[in-house]
Motif scaffolding. Sequence first.
Motif, PDB file in Angstrom:
ATOM      1  N   ALA A   1      58.332  65.621  35.799  1.00  0.00           N
ATOM      2  CA  ALA A   1      58.440  64.837  36.904  1.00  0.00           C
ATOM      3  C   ALA A   1      59.099  65.797  38.004  1.00  0.00           C
ATOM      4  N   VAL A   2      58.650  65.969  38.988  1.00  0.00           N
ATOM      5  CA  VAL A   2      58.728  67.092  40.426  1.00  0.00           C
ATOM      6  C   VAL A   2      58.756  65.850  41.417  1.00  0.00           C
ATOM      7  N   VAL A   3      59.325  67.118  41.935  1.00  0.00           N
ATOM      8  CA  VAL A   3      60.122  66.180  43.606  1.00  0.00           C
ATOM      9  C   VAL A   3      60.155  67.355  44.821  1.00  0.00           C
ATOM     10  N   ALA A   4      59.522  67.005  45.661  1.00  0.00           N
ATOM     11  CA  ALA A   4      59.851  67.737  46.927  1.00  0.00           C
ATOM     12  C   ALA A   4      60.855  67.492  47.526  1.00  0.00           C
ATOM     13  N   LYS A   5      61.666  68.609  47.538  1.00  0.00           N
ATOM     14  CA  LYS A   5      63.190  69.188  49.010  1.00  0.00           C
ATOM     15  C   LYS A   5      63.388  69.945  49.527  1.00  0.00           C
ATOM     16  N   SER A   6      62.956  69.768  51.259  1.00  0.00           N
ATOM     17  CA  SER A   6      63.519  70.831  52.277  1.00  0.00           C
ATOM     18  C   SER A   6      62.448  71.584  51.853  1.00  0.00           C
TER      19      SER A   6
END
Length: 130
Positions: free
Chosen positions: A57-62
Amino acid sequence: MLHDMLSKYLNSIEVYVRKLDKVYVERYEEEIITNTRVNLRIRIRFMTGSLLEINEAVVAKSDSIIHLNYRYHFQDGNNNLVFRYDNAPHFPKFVNFPNHRHGPDDVSDASKPSIEEIIEEAVFTEKKLK
């Protein structure tokens, strides 16, 4: 529209998996939760029956990709654990907490490997299992 960084990340993994030789990809699923979050599930079966399962489970932040959770599980053709990396928070004394590696008989401190590194380790280990 999916975050550009996530698109690039997923594309690089798909390209890498497509280049694998002598394996069968049983599952390749990119579940887009939001434009900044994706769940990735891959099952790679080797000719000997060994199985590598990849879950992230991955997210893009900045300007970075953050792994909320991951599990990379490799088992032999008899369903015996060979290794598993994950970040379930159950070994708080490890330096790299919550990251760790399970072997058939032990658990050790480990950094989070990339999917490419996991596949390479599985391919290398698979050659030894034959």
